[in-house]
Structures are given as C-alpha cells and as structure tokens.
Scaffold this active site. Structure first.
Site, short mmCIF file in Angstrom:
data_model
loop_
_atom_site.label_atom_id
_atom_site.label_comp_id
_atom_site.label_asym_id
_atom_site.label_seq_id
_atom_site.Cartn_x
_atom_site.Cartn_y
_atom_site.Cartn_z
N GLY A 1 -22.35 -1.67 -4.77
CA GLY A 1 -22.83 -2.13 -6.19
C GLY A 1 -24.14 -1.46 -6.75
N TYR B 1 0.86 -1.11 0.10
CA TYR B 1 -0.05 -0.08 -0.02
C TYR B 1 0.77 1.40 0.08
CZ TYR B 1 -3.88 -3.22 1.51
OH TYR B 1 -4.86 -4.22 1.44
N PHE C 1 -12.92 -4.68 0.40
CA PHE C 1 -13.81 -4.04 -0.26
C PHE C 1 -15.18 -4.39 0.29
CE2 PHE C 1 -14.19 -2.67 -4.87
CZ PHE C 1 -14.58 -1.42 -4.46
N PRO C 2 -15.36 -3.96 1.53
CA PRO C 2 -16.53 -4.19 2.36
C PRO C 2 -17.81 -3.42 2.03
CG PRO C 2 -15.03 -3.18 3.97
CD PRO C 2 -14.11 -3.66 2.63
N LEU C 3 -17.34 -2.32 1.54
CA LEU C 3 -18.37 -1.21 1.29
C LEU C 3 -18.64 -1.01 -0.26
CD1 LEU C 3 -17.55 1.50 3.90
CD2 LEU C 3 -19.18 -0.20 4.06
#
Length: 289
Positions: free
Chosen positions: A218, A66, A213-215
């Site tokens: 879509g 990162y 990518f929990p949020l």
C-alpha cells in the site's frame, strides 16, 4: 544460491508427521486475468512450482476456484517433478463459486463442499487433503452444517486438518464447537493488519495463520516511504521487508507470496534471511492498522 532456502524462515509443526518451512507459496497468480482461465504460459507456471520446491518451499496454498482448477493442475504437474514430494504439505480451499473474471460467490451447501473436495483430490492427484479451508462462510447455511460436513470428511480420512478463511474471532469460536480448527487464512499484511486479534487468537489456540495478499504494501511503499527506507537500510527489496515483518509478527504466521516469475520467487525466498530489529518491526507495526 546455497543460502537461498525457505528453511531459513524457520518451521511450523502441523502434526507429528509434518513440520513445514514457514515461508510458503500461493498459486493464485498462476491463472488468467481476474483469477479466471489458464495462465498464459502453462509451462512457466509448472516451472515456477518446481523451482519453489528446489528452494525449500514445502507448503503450497491453492483453491479449486483459482482458474477455476487451472492453478491446481499446474501445482499437480510441478509437484510431480519434486524430489521431496512426500514432504510437501498442501492447503486447499472449497466453498467459492466462479461466474467470470473477478467474480466470487460463496456456496457452502454441504453436498457441494463434499463434491469439491472429491474433485480437488482427483485434480491434485492426492488421496486426502492435508489442510482444507472453508474458503468463505456462506450466510445461507448454518456454520454447523458447513464445518460439520468438513468434520464428517475428516472422520472419513479425506481431510487431515480443517481451516477457515476470512473470519472473525467470534466465527472461529463458533466453528470450534463443531470441529478442531487448525488454521485461519485472512487478509493480512504490513499495510493492513486490522486482524491482529485473529492472529493473536490463532496463536493462543495453536492454529496456523496464513495471510493472503501478504505483499500488499500500500502507501507504505514507494520512493521516500517508510518501507523503502527500511529496505535500503537492510539492502533488500521492499517485498522482503514486508515478508520479514510477517515472519517476525508471530511464530504461527505462514506467508504464502505468489508469483509467476522465477526472479520474484527467489526474491521472496530471500526474505527468509532478513532479521528485522525490534525497533524496525515496531516502526512498521505502528504505521498502519
């Protein structure tokens, strides 16, 4: 603000020493565009980390790739100011190389993994990794060699718990031949839960499941969407419903929403107070696979 705490999400027991609050924080957004280079406001990045600890977050997820390294530096700086530093659990990842913005190349050569663990510990200012993920399995090297090197470092006291990232159930079972696997980190959220079988297997093995990518909500989000309707029903944000769904899905799930905004951080932590009904959970669960 008194009720705004990650502790309301419940806890997960990694070992006899560490029981963490299930709602954590991921550092990936504390970088430049394409997860490359420094964050535009390093002081803000450090402040977000510090405030996260004040809100009861004691589980932080990061990776050498990162930035690379920049997120780790901000995390280390923010945690230096934490009053509960001894009670903070860090999950780290090695095994990805970076050649520019948005470019990720797995590299699982054992000596490289060992090097990155050593550099990560220096950067983070720690003497061991609480949880170390193989960021990706590299097809150029046997799983036995990659996981085996992590096991060697675990035996040396450099790594406490070993994890795998973006893997199938079969790959987990293969890795278990060479080391005890305590955690899995895969893409998983309310709009994309194709890895339900991985979540269930992890739970059966008492492995933590960390959804990245929990949020990502879509097509379930937006005006007149199912997620919006449920969020309005509970008078909370769509992000809070997405996190509440993850927390209800399985007791081994540890969401790590990341943000560079204090406001969004507090909104995410407030998800710990949302108790979805079984009916609303089931409705969301059947909207996407």
């Amino acid at each position: 603000m008194a009720d705004l705490t990650a502790a309301n999400a419940g806890t997960y027991q990694f070992d006899d020493q560490f029981s963490i609050n299930r709602l954590g924080y991921g550092t990936m957004q504390l970088t430049g565009s394409g997860v490359w280079g420094p964050y535009k406001d390093p002081n803000q990045a450090v402040s977000v980390i510090q405030h996260a600890t004040e809100l009861g977050i004691n589980f932080f997820d990061t990776a050498d790739s990162y930035g690379p390294w920049f997120a780790d530096r901000y995390l280390a700086a923010g945690l230096k100011k934490a009053s509960n530093r001894d009670n903070i659990f860090i999950s780290d990842k090695v095994g990805q190389t970076r050649q520019g913005p948005g470019i990720w190349t797995p590299h699982g050569e054992p000596n490289y993994l060992r090097q990155q663990v050593g550099v990560s510990m220096m950067t983070l200012g720690i003497d061991h990794e609480d949880l170390l993920f193989l960021h990706r399995i590299d097809s150029h090297f046997p799983i036995a060699d990659q996981v085996g090197e992590l096991k060697k470092m675990q035996d040396e006291g450099k790594i406490k718990h070993i994890g795998l990232s973006q893997v199938s159930v079969d790959q987990i079972k293969e890795a278990q031949k060479y080391a005890k696997i305590d955690a899995v980190e895969n893409l998983y959220n309310v709009a994309d839960h194709k890895d339900d079988d991985v979540v269930d297997y992890a739970e059966s093995q008492h492995m933590a499941f960390v959804p990245w990518f929990p949020l990502n909500t879509g097509k379930l989000a937006g005006a007149d969407s199912p997620l919006s309707a449920i969020a309005n029903k509970y008078q909370v944000s769509e992000a809070q419903i997405a996190l509440a769904w993850l927390l209800k899905r399985s007791p081994n799930i540890l969401p790590i929403p990341g943000t560079s905004s204090i406001q969004h951080l507090e909104d995410n932590v407030a998800a710990a107070n949302v108790q979805l009904s079984d009916a609303d959970f089931d409705q969301l669960s059947h909207l996407s696979k």
